[in-house]
Design a protein around this motif. Structure first.
Motif, PDB file in Angstrom:
ATOM      1  N   UNK A  53     -29.464   0.898 -29.338  1.00  0.00           N
ATOM      2  CA  UNK A  53     -30.409   1.792 -30.072  1.00  0.00           C
ATOM      3  C   UNK A  53     -31.549   2.106 -28.857  1.00  0.00           C
ATOM      4  N   UNK A  54     -32.222   3.113 -29.306  1.00  0.00           N
ATOM      5  CA  UNK A  54     -33.559   3.431 -28.522  1.00  0.00           C
ATOM      6  C   UNK A  54     -34.358   2.149 -28.654  1.00  0.00           C
ATOM      7  N   UNK A  55     -34.533   1.584 -29.909  1.00  0.00           N
ATOM      8  CA  UNK A  55     -35.221   0.367 -29.950  1.00  0.00           C
ATOM      9  C   UNK A  55     -34.829  -0.814 -29.058  1.00  0.00           C
ATOM     10  N   UNK A  56     -33.391  -0.887 -28.762  1.00  0.00           N
ATOM     11  CA  UNK A  56     -32.860  -2.078 -27.803  1.00  0.00           C
ATOM     12  C   UNK A  56     -33.387  -1.725 -26.692  1.00  0.00           C
ATOM     13  N   UNK A  57     -33.125  -0.458 -26.249  1.00  0.00           N
ATOM     14  CA  UNK A  57     -33.553  -0.096 -24.629  1.00  0.00           C
ATOM     15  C   UNK A  57     -34.970  -0.271 -24.468  1.00  0.00           C
TER      16      UNK A  57
END
Length: 430
Positions: free
Chosen positions: A10-14
């Motif tokens: 996810x964007x959060x992961x990145x």
């Protein structure tokens, strides 16, 4: 050296995890594997971070294979909320260290499963509650620990989400309770965890009301009862009061946003972050009020609304010897009026008011993200005199309160924590 696999790109992961690991913490941490059910997300991750271009990638069904082939020691879980439990439980079976984005899971049943599995495992679970790490929130914890307000008796917490941000939860998978647990879990767990941590008491009972007021099929700005629309292709968007509040007829205006603008550009497989906020399938609430009773006598009065003109919160914590107050208003471009600088006001029961100006730090979530990243990837700061990094028990109690909020509103009765989290002995104190 932590050997890290990331489940859910996810964007959060990145941005929250992969980027700082590569740029700040690479001497102590190495990403050795990527897992996602969408090859497009894997490709985009490797494009964003060329350092990962030759990493092996896996599907959700290949978790054990990934762990064995990469010799992983740590799992970062940043997939869709309802899938967190799958990776956490499998990671604990392999005795791995788990770092889970909030909410840890979406139901109290799954929270119990995680605590039971952790108790049997050599692995551990940490939940990335970055709100704890804000300089203001750490200062409030320190004031309480100092005894300045005595024994905590009550807390008032009112959280405000502006309509643009609030709508982002109704444009995506979050709007389905089976995926997110509802917003009393997906979003409010942040807030319940903060209160639980500040006062160091366990919630016992919840009574709440919830309603769907702004979004869904009965929303007053819904231009028609047509279902399954998307803003990007909708033929009625120029007649939609919500859409036209943020856009013009040529779609040339832009609004600052930190939740879905990135996703709109990526064109993930079978993923649309622009579903109509007035769809019939929307089944979760956008407004809650709740009262929570704690095991050592404190009472919480909580509310959250996802369709307000501005964003922020107001907080008051009362004790037998004084009171703490603070309020925050996010300075985003969509707030058209000046907002005051946040301070903390301390009122002794007898004496003069003290206004505390907190030293602020750079970084996301009020400066909290860089500090929690250090704890996660360098180890907990040994100089800090109190516990702050959340474990599985903290994750479980925050979820149980959130679940109790919507169950109480549905059943019109108090919900006891024992009913949701009974017969579980946590491995670690949160």
């Amino acid at each position: 050296m932590q050997r890290i696999v990331v489940c859910g790109l996810s964007n959060r992961a990145l941005e929250m995890f992969i980027n700082p690991i590569i740029t700040k913490f690479s001497h102590e941490n190495e990403i050795v594997g990527l897992l996602d059910n969408d090859e497009k997300r894997v490709d985009l991750c490797k494009e964003r971070f060329p350092e990962l271009a030759f990493l092996p990638s896996y599907t959700p069904q290949q978790f054990s294979q990934m762990v064995n082939e990469t010799n992983a020691t740590t799992v970062i879980v940043t997939s869709r909320d309802d899938t967190h439990v799958d990776y956490i439980l499998q990671g604990l079976e392999h005795d791995l260290h788990i770092i889970s984005e909030k909410p840890m899971v979406t139901t109290s049943f799954d929270a119990k499963r995680v605590m039971e599995a952790e108790a049997k495992s050599k692995g551990t679970v940490h939940v990335a509650f970055n709100y704890r790490y804000s300089p203001f929130h750490r200062k409030i914890k320190e004031l309480i620990l100092s005894g300045k307000i005595g024994r905590i008796t009550s807390i008032d917490l009112n959280w405000y989400i502006d309509t643009y941000h609030g709508a982002s939860y109704f444009k995506r998978w979050n709007r389905m309770r089976e995926f997110s647990g509802g917003l009393s879990v997906h979003k409010s767990t942040h807030h319940f965890d903060l209160v639980n941590w500040w006062i160091d008491q366990k919630p016992e009972q919840v009574f709440a009301y919830g309603a769907l007021n702004y979004y869904g099929k009965d929303g007053e700005l819904n231009p028609s009862p047509v279902d399954h629309r998307f803003c990007g292709t909708c033929t009625e968007k120029h007649a939609c009061g919500y859409y036209m509040r943020w856009n013009n007829r040529t779609d040339s205006s832009a609004v600052k946003d930190d939740h879905i603008k990135f996703e709109e550009k990526q064109n993930y497989t079978n993923y649309r972050p622009d579903a109509c906020i007035f769809d019939h399938e929307i089944e979760i609430e956008d407004t809650y009020v709740a009262t929570v009773k704690y095991d050592r006598g404190a009472l919480l009065s909580y509310s959250i609304n996802f369709s307000l003109p501005y964003e922020g919160y107001r907080l008051a914590i009362n004790g037998t010897e004084g009171r703490i107050e603070t309020q925050e208003f996010h300075e985003l471009s969509r707030v058209p009026f000046p907002v005051p600088e946040q301070t903390i006001d301390y009122y002794p029961l007898f004496g003069s008011k003290e206004t505390i100006h907190v030293i602020q730090t750079e970084g996301g979530h009020g400066g909290g993200d860089p500090i929690i990243q250090e704890d996660l990837f360098l180890g907990v700061d040994p100089a800090r005199p109190y516990e702050i990094l959340a474990g599985a028990e903290a994750g479980a109690y925050s979820i149980a309160v959130g679940e109790a909020v919507w169950k109480s509103s549905l059943e019109n009765k108090p919900i006891n924590m024992k009913e949701l989290l009974e017969n579980v002995t946590p491995k670690h104190k949160a």
